[in-house]
Design an enzyme around this catalytic site. Structure first.
Site, PDB file in Angstrom:
ATOM      1  N   HIS A   1       2.918  -4.414   6.172  1.00 28.34           N
ATOM      2  CA  HIS A   1       3.066  -3.169   6.309  1.00 28.34           C
ATOM      3  C   HIS A   1       1.812  -2.601   7.127  1.00 28.34           C
ATOM      4  CE1 HIS A   1       7.414  -2.821   5.788  1.00 28.34           C
ATOM      5  NE2 HIS A   1       7.286  -3.887   4.723  1.00 28.34           N
TER       6      HIS A   1
ATOM      7  N   ASP B   1       4.774  -6.522  -0.078  1.00 34.10           N
ATOM      8  CA  ASP B   1       5.920  -6.583   0.330  1.00 34.10           C
ATOM      9  C   ASP B   1       6.081  -7.288   1.639  1.00 34.10           C
ATOM     10  OD1 ASP B   1       5.443  -3.932   0.887  1.00 34.10           O
ATOM     11  OD2 ASP B   1       7.418  -3.946   1.507  1.00 34.10           O
ATOM     12  N   GLU B   2       7.196  -7.829   1.849  1.00 37.16           N
ATOM     13  CA  GLU B   2       7.367  -8.200   3.403  1.00 37.16           C
ATOM     14  C   GLU B   2       6.293  -8.522   4.316  1.00 37.16           C
ATOM     15  OE1 GLU B   2      11.486  -5.467   3.515  1.00 37.16           O
ATOM     16  OE2 GLU B   2       9.817  -4.786   4.154  1.00 37.16           O
TER      17      GLU B   2
ATOM     18  N   ASP C   1       2.327   2.806   6.098  1.00 34.26           N
ATOM     19  CA  ASP C   1       3.090   1.649   6.571  1.00 34.26           C
ATOM     20  C   ASP C   1       2.854   1.554   8.267  1.00 34.26           C
ATOM     21  OD1 ASP C   1       5.341  -0.134   6.655  1.00 34.26           O
ATOM     22  OD2 ASP C   1       5.940   0.788   4.628  1.00 34.26           O
TER      23      ASP C   1
ATOM     24  N   TRP D   1      13.326   5.553   0.944  1.00 32.58           N
ATOM     25  CA  TRP D   1      12.570   5.128   2.223  1.00 32.58           C
ATOM     26  C   TRP D   1      13.040   6.008   3.457  1.00 32.58           C
ATOM     27  CZ3 TRP D   1       8.934   1.906   1.458  1.00 32.58           C
ATOM     28  CH2 TRP D   1       8.739   0.938   0.500  1.00 32.58           C
TER      29      TRP D   1
HETATM   30  C1  TNX Z   1      12.483  -2.760   2.199  1.00 33.48           C
HETATM   31  S1  TNX Z   1      11.705  -2.211  -0.528  1.00 33.48           S
HETATM   32  C2  TNX Z   1      11.064  -2.225   2.183  1.00 33.48           C
HETATM   33  C3  TNX Z   1      10.942  -0.856   3.113  1.00 33.48           C
HETATM   34  C4  TNX Z   1      12.170  -0.560   3.623  1.00 33.48           C
HETATM   35  C5  TNX Z   1      13.265  -0.700   3.010  1.00 33.48           C
HETATM   36  C6  TNX Z   1      14.573  -0.228   3.472  1.00 33.48           C
HETATM   37  C7  TNX Z   1      10.451  -2.596   0.025  1.00 33.48           C
HETATM   38  C8  TNX Z   1       9.168  -3.027  -0.933  1.00 33.48           C
HETATM   39  N1  TNX Z   1      10.042  -2.766   1.451  1.00 33.48           N
HETATM   40  O1  TNX Z   1       9.782  -1.418   3.688  1.00 33.48           O
HETATM   41  O2  TNX Z   1      11.851   0.827   4.271  1.00 33.48           O
HETATM   42  O3  TNX Z   1      13.272  -1.855   2.611  1.00 33.48           O
HETATM   43  O4  TNX Z   1      15.441  -0.001   2.545  1.00 33.48           O
END
Ligand code: TNX
Length: 547
Positions: A273, A336-337, A199, A485
């Site tokens: 990430h 993600d994200e 990450d 997490w």
């Molecule tokens: C979202 S769940 C994230 C993580 C964080 C988490 C904290 C996900 C796919 N991504 O990077 O640690 O929320 O709750």
């Protein structure tokens, strides 16, 4: 850090344990998860000193597991096997479904039937939960009650995928703690460990071709103190020196997990990430950096540059080594994200968008389709290695192939959309299954968490099926997982506190059909499970025991 608990909580647990030692005499079926069918009859069978008979048709690993159980029984009961009257027969029966088992106890006989390794493991686990806790600690138990009631149990899991995740990037957990985590999973009959290895805040898996990933990418200069939405203060202490797994250690963990019936699915989170990798190899980013391993939490705009062929080469090389280490059918590629800001400005990414003729629409810009492109590249590459991919539900934003399994975390609606679009899904709904969320509503009474509220009861009441779903759609749900997490999880004790006892509730929803669930009964049974936690020295949260 040791969690300080309310004195009343401890008293309540003590009462519960006391009560339980009597309750277990009257009704020995305090098993979690609740088996599909249990019948108890008059009579009992003392298995101390039992003779073990194992069907030779079972695999070597199955025979080893039964022998391990026989050894524990000998050590804990203090009676050599073969000296007692009971006979325990382990029989391979193809009438039993995958991972299922049957146990029948009658006059001095215990018949265990299963068709595979996991089925035998789960039958043993069920029997162990009915015996004195010394069966776990292997310490001699003077005067222990080694009787099983006459009974018939038939059991099989509701879901084939029963997962628990662990983020070792934000905070690192060494292989001894990871093995303990796997032990805890095995007691709860889970079969999949999702290992989040990389990450923004740390790269934790050795990749031989890119040594800087661990040399540079595992260490951050310092860490944010307090909650990332409220604090700007840092601790001034470097974190991560030596905090990564060698490939040999990874293999050791994978083998250990396999011996417990657990498959390990690794995650290399991409293309977002990835700041730890960017710090090590800045040329992988759109701007070339410099980057530093991230010191805070949340979402960063710095992501991999997907426009450069060299980034794709890098990812393929990394994943090649990952595939060699993990026999799992699935590799998790994150997804993600991933903010698209840098791609919008990057000449390489824009050139790639042109080359691939990607066009945006009112829902998604062309850059979303660029992420779909990298997902497809990974999917096709991993298919050449015989692997399938899993991605977080953001990968639906664009166009992906139906072969991709979607991990639905932001809410059930994303899982439902994935199902409608023809994907297999794994439900990890954050409102019910995020074990980094606070266990009670008033978070000020708890150690620092990321926020949210997921009580044991919320976990227990989670149901992935909806009334509108067809049977074919339901069949797309491979299973349920909880996510752990670790932004704020700084110690082994705190980690255990966050998963226990919520894991017991998770296990019951992974195994039981909705009609087989009963929260009141579950709470009563928890007394027996807590005895095991205590005996094995697991730190657990006590909220459900406070009246
Ligand atoms: C979202 S769940 C994230 C993580 C964080 C988490 C904290 C996900 C796919 N991504 O990077 O640690 O929320 O709750």
């Amino acid at each position: 850090m040791k969690i300080t608990n309310h004195i009343f909580a401890l008293a309540a647990v003590a009462v519960m344990l006391f009560w339980c030692s009597f309750a277990s005499l009257a009704n020995s079926i305090n098993v979690i998860p609740q088996p599909s069918s249990v019948q108890v009859f008059d009579g009992e069978c003392n298995i101390a000193g039992a003779t073990f008979r194992i069907d030779k048709k079972f695999s070597k690993e199955t025979i080893a597991a039964v022998n391990g159980f026989a050894e524990s029984l000998k050590l804990a009961s203090g009676k050599k096997n073969g000296r007692g009257k009971a006979v325990l027969v382990f029989e391979l029966s193809n009438d039993i479904v995958k991972e299922g088992y049957a146990i029948e106890v009658s006059n001095n006989k215990v018949y265990v039937k299963a068709s595979d390794f996991n089925g035998v493991l789960y039958a043993i686990e069920t029997i162990k939960q009915m015996l004195p806790v010394e069966i776990y600690t292997k310490k001699p138990c003077d005067g222990g009650d080694w009787t099983l009631p006459y009974m018939r149990i038939e059991d099989h899991p509701r879901f084939a995928y029963r997962g628990l995740h662990l983020d070792v990037a934000r905070h690192f957990f060494d292989i001894d703690q990871v093995k303990k985590y796997l032990d805890i999973m095995a007691i709860h009959k889970l079969n999949t460990f999702h290992w989040h290895l990389t990450d923004d805040q740390g790269w934790r898996i050795e990749i031989k071709k890119y040594p800087l990933l661990t040399e540079v990418g595992s260490i951050r200069k310092e860490t944010l103190k307090g909650h990332f939405r409220r604090s700007k203060e840092f601790d001034g202490t470097p974190y991560g020196e030596g905090m990564w797994y060698t490939q040999d250690q990874i293999k050791e963990v994978v083998a250990y997990a396999a011996s417990k019936g657990i498959t390990v699915i690794p995650e290399i989170d991409l293309p977002g990430h990835m700041v730890a990798a960017l710090a090590a190899y800045p040329e992988l980013g759109c701007t070339g950096g410099p980057y530093e391993v991230w010191r805070t939490w949340g979402i960063t705009k710095d992501v991999l540059c997907v426009g450069k062929e060299s980034t794709i080469e890098f990812l393929k090389n990394v994943l090649s080594e990952v595939c060699e280490l993990f026999p799992s059918e699935y590799i998790h590629i994150g997804g993600d994200e991933c903010p698209k800001d840098k791609w919008k400005e990057c000449p390489h990414c824009q050139a790639k968008i042109k080359e691939l003729c990607l066009v945006g629409n009112e829902k998604y810009s062309a850059e979303y389709y660029l992420q779909s492109y990298i997902t497809r590249q990974m999917e096709e590459f991993l298919a050449t290695k015989g692997k399938k991919i899993i991605g977080w539900d953001e990968i639906l934003e664009g166009e992906i192939s139906k072969n991709v399994t979607v991990m639905s975390w932001r809410g059930n609606e994303h899982g439902l959309e994935a199902i409608k679009r023809g994907h297999d899904v794994i439900m990890v709904n954050k409102g019910s299954l995020y074990f980094d969320y606070c266990q009670i509503k008033d978070s000020s009474k708890e150690p620092l968490t990321i926020g949210g509220h997921v009580s044991v009861e919320k976990v227990y009441s989670y149901e992935p099926y909806t009334d509108e779903m067809t049977d074919a759609e339901k069949a797309r749900i491979l299973g349920i997982q909880a996510n752990m997490w670790t932004e704020y999880i700084t110690s082994n004790d705190y980690l255990e506190y966050m998963i226990l006892p919520r894991l017991s509730a998770l296990s019951e929803i992974q195994w039981c059909s909705p009609t087989g669930k009963d929260y009141g009964r579950f709470l009563e049974k928890m007394g027996a499970m807590v005895r095991i936690y205590e005996a094995l020295g697991y730190n657990y949260a006590k909220h459900i025991f406070i009246k």
